[in-house]
Design a protein around this motif. Structure first.
Motif, short mmCIF file in Angstrom:
data_model
loop_
_atom_site.label_atom_id
_atom_site.label_comp_id
_atom_site.label_asym_id
_atom_site.label_seq_id
_atom_site.Cartn_x
_atom_site.Cartn_y
_atom_site.Cartn_z
N UNK A 295 0.82 -1.20 0.00
CA UNK A 295 0.00 0.00 0.00
C UNK A 295 0.85 1.24 0.00
N UNK A 296 0.26 2.39 0.39
CA UNK A 296 1.01 3.64 0.40
C UNK A 296 2.23 3.55 1.29
N UNK A 297 3.34 4.12 0.81
CA UNK A 297 4.57 4.10 1.60
C UNK A 297 4.53 5.17 2.68
N UNK A 298 3.68 6.15 2.54
CA UNK A 298 3.64 7.25 3.48
C UNK A 298 3.11 6.80 4.83
N UNK A 299 3.80 7.22 5.91
CA UNK A 299 3.29 6.98 7.25
C UNK A 299 2.26 8.03 7.62
N UNK A 300 1.96 8.95 6.75
CA UNK A 300 1.02 10.04 6.98
C UNK A 300 -0.01 10.02 5.87
N UNK A 301 -1.03 9.17 5.94
CA UNK A 301 -1.98 9.02 4.84
C UNK A 301 -2.68 10.30 4.46
N UNK A 302 -2.74 11.25 5.39
CA UNK A 302 -3.44 12.49 5.10
C UNK A 302 -2.53 13.56 4.51
N UNK A 303 -1.31 13.17 4.19
CA UNK A 303 -0.35 14.17 3.73
C UNK A 303 -0.77 14.82 2.43
N UNK B 20 4.03 10.60 -2.81
CA UNK B 20 3.90 9.37 -2.06
C UNK B 20 2.70 8.58 -2.58
N UNK B 21 2.93 7.31 -2.77
CA UNK B 21 1.88 6.41 -3.23
C UNK B 21 2.33 5.00 -2.96
N UNK B 22 1.91 4.06 -3.79
CA UNK B 22 2.40 2.71 -3.58
C UNK B 22 3.87 2.65 -3.95
N UNK B 23 4.57 1.72 -3.34
CA UNK B 23 6.02 1.65 -3.48
C UNK B 23 6.46 1.47 -4.92
N UNK B 24 5.77 0.60 -5.64
CA UNK B 24 6.16 0.34 -7.04
C UNK B 24 6.08 1.61 -7.87
N UNK B 25 5.08 2.44 -7.63
CA UNK B 25 4.94 3.68 -8.40
C UNK B 25 6.05 4.67 -8.06
N UNK B 26 6.41 4.76 -6.79
CA UNK B 26 7.46 5.70 -6.39
C UNK B 26 8.80 5.35 -7.00
N UNK C 291 11.93 -0.50 5.52
CA UNK C 291 12.40 0.61 6.36
C UNK C 291 13.01 1.72 5.52
N UNK C 292 13.58 1.36 4.37
CA UNK C 292 14.32 2.33 3.59
C UNK C 292 13.52 2.92 2.44
N UNK C 293 12.22 2.61 2.39
CA UNK C 293 11.32 3.22 1.41
C UNK C 293 10.98 4.63 1.87
N UNK C 294 10.97 5.57 0.96
CA UNK C 294 10.61 6.95 1.27
C UNK C 294 9.23 7.01 1.92
N UNK C 295 9.12 7.71 3.04
CA UNK C 295 7.85 7.77 3.74
C UNK C 295 7.78 8.97 4.68
N UNK C 296 6.56 9.38 5.01
CA UNK C 296 6.34 10.45 5.98
C UNK C 296 6.15 9.81 7.34
N UNK C 297 6.89 10.33 8.33
CA UNK C 297 6.86 9.78 9.68
C UNK C 297 6.74 10.93 10.68
N UNK C 298 6.45 10.58 11.94
CA UNK C 298 6.52 11.57 13.01
C UNK C 298 7.97 12.02 13.14
#
Length: 271
Positions: free
Chosen positions: A47-55, A60-66, A88-95
């Motif tokens: 699914x989405x790589x972002x840890x912040x779905x509301x970003x 940010x989208x699914x890993x394959x697309x990124x 862990x090393x996929x681009x993502x939004x985190x706290x």
């Protein structure tokens, strides 16, 4: 890339300096050589790589697309084999774990993460490869210049040690197999080039390892993303870890040897 001037708070050679893999197939004639100390590999999230779905960030989208193949500035970038990536090393939004102000870049050496701090207590986290020599240092710098598809020019010191690089004394042409990859961000201290760079690499499987030489390297798709978000001088902190002790650790006085011949004349200097 630039003259060899080392800043007072030296970013230690132990994290950023090494040698890059050489070879016709990968043109690993870079300033960064892979050392195989790989973390466990796991399948990335579907699914989405972002840890912040509301970003709402289209980056940010699914890993394959990124990490899909793309054409960038006329160059063809291959897809990253996401099934082989540690999630862990996929681009993502985190706290944000850094406590720094928005726009600051923080490298956590212990985890091989780079954070770009955002508003609202969030940060974008990228997986990176760091210097193969070790972890025991801290330092700071400023992103002062940037370049799309930079030329890499080995300095005379490197050519003396490795005569096979003499054919690149006037620069290796940019391209998907270039040691500096699709983008380079040049780190300065007190207005002088530190010889350290944030840059892309074709060696996506070096991410999460100690493999680089005078640089923090990213998957090319990730350095393109970071490049687009750094539009002015950005403070960079490199820390052994993100603990309070790590944040306050004294700056190393180690010196560095150059990994390139300087900032390109056509680089964009940030103001």
């Amino acid at each position: 890339m630039s003259s060899i001037t080392l800043f007072s708070e030296r970013l230690s050679r132990r994290v950023f300096l090494g040698a890059s893999a050489l070879g016709a197939a990968s043109l690993a004639l870079s300033a960064c050589t892979t050392t195989d100390v790989a973390p466990p590999v796991a399948a990335p999230p579907n699914g989405p790589a972002s840890g912040d779905p509301a970003s709402g960030d289209p980056a940010f989208g699914d890993t394959a697309s990124m990490y899909a193949a793309r054409t960038d500035e006329g160059y063809q970038l291959p897809a990253i084999p996401v099934a082989k990536l540690d999630p862990r090393f996929v681009r993502q939004v985190v706290a944000d774990p850094t406590g720094e102000k928005p726009g600051t870049i923080v490298v956590d050496v212990s985890e091989h993460f780079l954070y770009l701090v955002r508003d609202g207590g969030k940060a974008i986290r990228y997986g990176v490869s760091l210097g193969k020599a070790g972890f025991g240092w801290t330092g700071s710098a400023v992103v002062q210049a940037r370049k799309k598809w930079p030329v890499w020019t080995p300095p005379p010191e490197m050519i003396k040690r490795r005569p096979e690089l003499a054919k690149y004394k006037d620069g290796m042409p940019p391209g998907p197999q270039s040691p500096l990859g699709a983008r380079a961000l040049y780190l300065f201290r007190d207005g002088k080039d530190t010889m350290y760079r944030l840059h892309g690499t074709p060696e996506w499987d070096s991410i999460g390892k100690n493999a680089s030489s005078g640089c923090v390297r990213f998957m090319n798709q990730d350095i393109i993303d970071l490049y687009g978000r750094v539009n002015g001088p950005a403070q960079v902190f490199v820390r052994p870890n993100l603990s309070a002790a790590g944040k306050n650790m004294a700056v190393s006085n180690r010196t560095a040897e150059p990994i390139d011949a300087g900032v390109p004349k056509d680089a964009e200097f940030l103001k």
